[in-house]
Design an enzyme around this catalytic site. Sequence first.
Site: not given
Ligand code: HH2
Length: 283
Positions: A227, A261
Amino acid sequence: MTTGELWWRFGDRALDCASRTHVMGVLNVTPDSFSDGGLFLDPEAAVRRGIELAAEGADVIDVGGESTRPGSDPVPAEVEMDRVVPVIKRLAAEVDVPLSIDTRKPEVARAGLDAGAAIVNDISGGRDARMLEVVADTGAGLVLMHMLGDPKTMQAEPRYDDVVAEVKAYLGQRVEAAVQAGIDRDRLCVDPGIGFGKKLEHNLELLRNVDAFAELGRPVLVGPSRKSFLGKLLGAEVDDRLEGTAAAVAWLAARGAHILRVHDVREMVRVVRVVDAIVHHQE
Ligand code: HH2
């Protein structure tokens, strides 16, 4: 991890969150996720990646069809479903690892659960009452995450008097709302939402005080992986945040977070294994 009993139940399965630290692997079936956008939009590539995440030791695989990076626009439910449902169906047949569906939309959650997922990961903390109904009806697990506002605007000017106390109070309220809606408490898991309406100082304060969230009596899930707070600290681009992620994961595992995660499952499984051995005598 935790001393004493702490189970997270979903469907007819459960994670023993007191036994060791668990790892949730990220599988983004999107064109635009902040770190892996476009890599797994093709269902075949997504299924292959899911099988790989299982082999690397993921305890849960989190399948998402909508990027929620800061400034992102929402995706229509039909598009999200078209992305994730075929992948969940195939993966549910191919791997024994429980699957979660990362969505804010009740209709997508229901489709994901029907396709074989056992958990809903809702970054909006179950704000939509229909989401709580879907989870109550199906016996799924539910991740309740804190986010200030929505992804489009959340980074505009986030303000807190006491970020830890405010996020904790919010999560406590969401747990009670979920229980009121008929979801068993042991199906719930809480997440302070790193990067969702938080500045660098807020993210660091939440990480520093992660043990506060365990006081809610439910497993604590945290998503620090790749992040932007790491980018700010290290001056590192998104594909160069592995060590930063490892440092955050090691700290969180040592301070009692239960589920991490992450995108880099192979590496982070190794990190938590060493931390668990040192801190929790899990040789
Ligand atoms: N972070 C993201 C997405 N979902 N869910 C939970 N529970 N906690 C988190 O910190 C979290 C989440 C963001 O990461 P990513 O899925 O890699 O990115 P994007 O939203 O751009 O798909």
